[in-house]
Design a protein around this motif. Structure first.
Motif, PDB file in Angstrom:
ATOM      1  N   ASP A 186     -23.911 -22.681  13.102  1.00  0.00           N
ATOM      2  CA  ASP A 186     -24.235 -21.365  12.553  1.00  0.00           C
ATOM      3  C   ASP A 186     -24.396 -20.378  13.705  1.00  0.00           C
ATOM      4  O   ASP A 186     -25.137 -20.641  14.655  1.00  0.00           O
ATOM      5  CB  ASP A 186     -25.524 -21.415  11.732  1.00  0.00           C
ATOM      6  CG  ASP A 186     -25.340 -22.154  10.423  1.00  0.00           C
ATOM      7  OD1 ASP A 186     -24.281 -22.002   9.810  1.00  0.00           O
ATOM      8  OD2 ASP A 186     -26.254 -22.902  10.027  1.00  0.00           O
ATOM      9  N   SER A 224     -16.425 -19.108   8.670  1.00  0.00           N
ATOM     10  CA  SER A 224     -16.738 -18.783   7.285  1.00  0.00           C
ATOM     11  C   SER A 224     -17.845 -17.741   7.271  1.00  0.00           C
ATOM     12  O   SER A 224     -18.833 -17.858   7.987  1.00  0.00           O
ATOM     13  CB  SER A 224     -17.210 -20.041   6.538  1.00  0.00           C
ATOM     14  OG  SER A 224     -17.649 -19.698   5.246  1.00  0.00           O
ATOM     15  N   LEU A 225     -17.675 -16.742   6.434  1.00  0.00           N
ATOM     16  CA  LEU A 225     -18.715 -15.734   6.268  1.00  0.00           C
ATOM     17  C   LEU A 225     -19.604 -16.027   5.067  1.00  0.00           C
ATOM     18  O   LEU A 225     -20.678 -15.459   4.935  1.00  0.00           O
ATOM     19  CB  LEU A 225     -18.085 -14.344   6.117  1.00  0.00           C
ATOM     20  CG  LEU A 225     -17.296 -13.852   7.336  1.00  0.00           C
ATOM     21  CD1 LEU A 225     -16.619 -12.530   7.037  1.00  0.00           C
ATOM     22  CD2 LEU A 225     -18.190 -13.744   8.558  1.00  0.00           C
ATOM     23  N   ASP A 226     -19.143 -16.930   4.185  1.00  0.00           N
ATOM     24  CA  ASP A 226     -19.917 -17.232   2.974  1.00  0.00           C
ATOM     25  C   ASP A 226     -20.332 -18.700   2.870  1.00  0.00           C
ATOM     26  O   ASP A 226     -20.789 -19.139   1.828  1.00  0.00           O
ATOM     27  CB  ASP A 226     -19.117 -16.828   1.729  1.00  0.00           C
ATOM     28  CG  ASP A 226     -17.813 -17.595   1.597  1.00  0.00           C
ATOM     29  OD1 ASP A 226     -17.547 -18.497   2.404  1.00  0.00           O
ATOM     30  OD2 ASP A 226     -17.049 -17.277   0.666  1.00  0.00           O
ATOM     31  N   ASN A 227     -20.163 -19.467   3.944  1.00  0.00           N
ATOM     32  CA  ASN A 227     -20.506 -20.894   3.992  1.00  0.00           C
ATOM     33  C   ASN A 227     -19.751 -21.723   2.965  1.00  0.00           C
ATOM     34  O   ASN A 227     -20.191 -22.803   2.589  1.00  0.00           O
ATOM     35  CB  ASN A 227     -22.007 -21.116   3.827  1.00  0.00           C
ATOM     36  CG  ASN A 227     -22.779 -20.590   5.008  1.00  0.00           C
ATOM     37  OD1 ASN A 227     -22.288 -20.600   6.131  1.00  0.00           O
ATOM     38  ND2 ASN A 227     -23.981 -20.107   4.763  1.00  0.00           N
ATOM     39  N   ARG A 228     -18.633 -21.222   2.466  1.00  0.00           N
ATOM     40  CA  ARG A 228     -17.868 -21.944   1.464  1.00  0.00           C
ATOM     41  C   ARG A 228     -16.382 -21.938   1.771  1.00  0.00           C
ATOM     42  O   ARG A 228     -15.721 -22.952   1.649  1.00  0.00           O
ATOM     43  CB  ARG A 228     -18.128 -21.321   0.093  1.00  0.00           C
ATOM     44  CG  ARG A 228     -18.154 -22.299  -1.014  1.00  0.00           C
ATOM     45  CD  ARG A 228     -18.496 -21.675  -2.337  1.00  0.00           C
ATOM     46  NE  ARG A 228     -17.630 -20.527  -2.605  1.00  0.00           N
ATOM     47  CZ  ARG A 228     -17.953 -19.517  -3.371  1.00  0.00           C
ATOM     48  NH1 ARG A 228     -19.104 -19.501  -3.977  1.00  0.00           N
ATOM     49  NH2 ARG A 228     -17.139 -18.516  -3.566  1.00  0.00           N
ATOM     50  N   ASN A 229     -15.868 -20.808   2.128  1.00  0.00           N
ATOM     51  CA  ASN A 229     -14.441 -20.661   2.405  1.00  0.00           C
ATOM     52  C   ASN A 229     -14.233 -20.524   3.906  1.00  0.00           C
ATOM     53  O   ASN A 229     -14.787 -19.616   4.530  1.00  0.00           O
ATOM     54  CB  ASN A 229     -13.877 -19.425   1.694  1.00  0.00           C
ATOM     55  CG  ASN A 229     -14.016 -19.534   0.197  1.00  0.00           C
ATOM     56  OD1 ASN A 229     -13.658 -20.536  -0.389  1.00  0.00           O
ATOM     57  ND2 ASN A 229     -14.564 -18.504  -0.428  1.00  0.00           N
ATOM     58  N   TYR A 230     -13.437 -21.428   4.473  1.00  0.00           N
ATOM     59  CA  TYR A 230     -13.173 -21.413   5.906  1.00  0.00           C
ATOM     60  C   TYR A 230     -11.768 -20.894   6.167  1.00  0.00           C
ATOM     61  O   TYR A 230     -10.835 -21.250   5.460  1.00  0.00           O
ATOM     62  CB  TYR A 230     -13.322 -22.816   6.504  1.00  0.00           C
ATOM     63  CG  TYR A 230     -14.756 -23.242   6.635  1.00  0.00           C
ATOM     64  CD1 TYR A 230     -15.485 -22.933   7.781  1.00  0.00           C
ATOM     65  CD2 TYR A 230     -15.397 -23.944   5.629  1.00  0.00           C
ATOM     66  CE1 TYR A 230     -16.798 -23.318   7.921  1.00  0.00           C
ATOM     67  CE2 TYR A 230     -16.712 -24.334   5.756  1.00  0.00           C
ATOM     68  CZ  TYR A 230     -17.407 -24.020   6.908  1.00  0.00           C
ATOM     69  OH  TYR A 230     -18.708 -24.399   7.036  1.00  0.00           O
ATOM     70  N   MET A 282     -22.004 -15.914  11.002  1.00  0.00           N
ATOM     71  CA  MET A 282     -20.974 -16.750  10.385  1.00  0.00           C
ATOM     72  C   MET A 282     -21.238 -18.209  10.688  1.00  0.00           C
ATOM     73  O   MET A 282     -22.017 -18.542  11.591  1.00  0.00           O
ATOM     74  CB  MET A 282     -19.589 -16.354  10.881  1.00  0.00           C
ATOM     75  CG  MET A 282     -19.357 -16.597  12.347  1.00  0.00           C
ATOM     76  SD  MET A 282     -17.715 -16.089  12.916  1.00  0.00           S
ATOM     77  CE  MET A 282     -17.781 -14.331  12.670  1.00  0.00           C
TER      78      MET A 282
END
Length: 129
Positions: free
Chosen positions: A33, A72-78, A118
């Motif tokens: 992170d 990833s900016l949303d911890n889901r989509n890389y 991110m």
């Protein structure tokens, strides 16, 4: 015809029974992170960078292996780096023990704001050649 088939069938079985050797080299994944405050600039905002300590990436990996970096900016989509997103051009430089992630304007020499926080996923791929 049956005689020919009885001669060919054992030969086909012998050929298909040859042992194959398959080498599987597992990769390693490190997730880090990065806070917005971790980004620093040395040129008044034209380029921002943040170092990531990566002891898993040693001299051997640097010389023989490979590294993939995703953010990833949303911890889901890389999304894989290097890339351009919202006017920021992201890239990285890997050296044994660490990587440096950089962000700069995708346009011509423009000062940019500090990048957002991110999550970075780093995939280390060993080689066995």
């Amino acid at each position: 015809m049956k005689y020919l088939l009885t001669l060919i069938m054992p030969l086909m079985l012998m050929m298909s029974a040859c042992e194959q050797t398959e080498y599987v080299v597992p990769n390693r994944t490190v997730v880090v992170d990065i806070r917005a405050s971790d980004w620093v600039t040395y040129d008044r905002g034209y380029t921002w960078e943040t170092p990531v300590d990566l002891p898993e990436y040693d001299d051997y990996n640097n010389d023989e292996g490979a590294i993939l970096v995703y953010r990833s900016l949303d911890n889901r989509n890389y999304e894989q780096i290097p890339q351009v997103y919202n006017g920021f051009a992201y890239s990285y430089v890997a050296t044994a023990g660490s990587i440096k992630i950089e962000a700069q304007s995708a346009g011509a020499s423009i000062i940019i704001d500090r990048p957002a926080a991110m999550t970075v996923k780093i995939v280390l791929i060993d080689s066995n050649y």
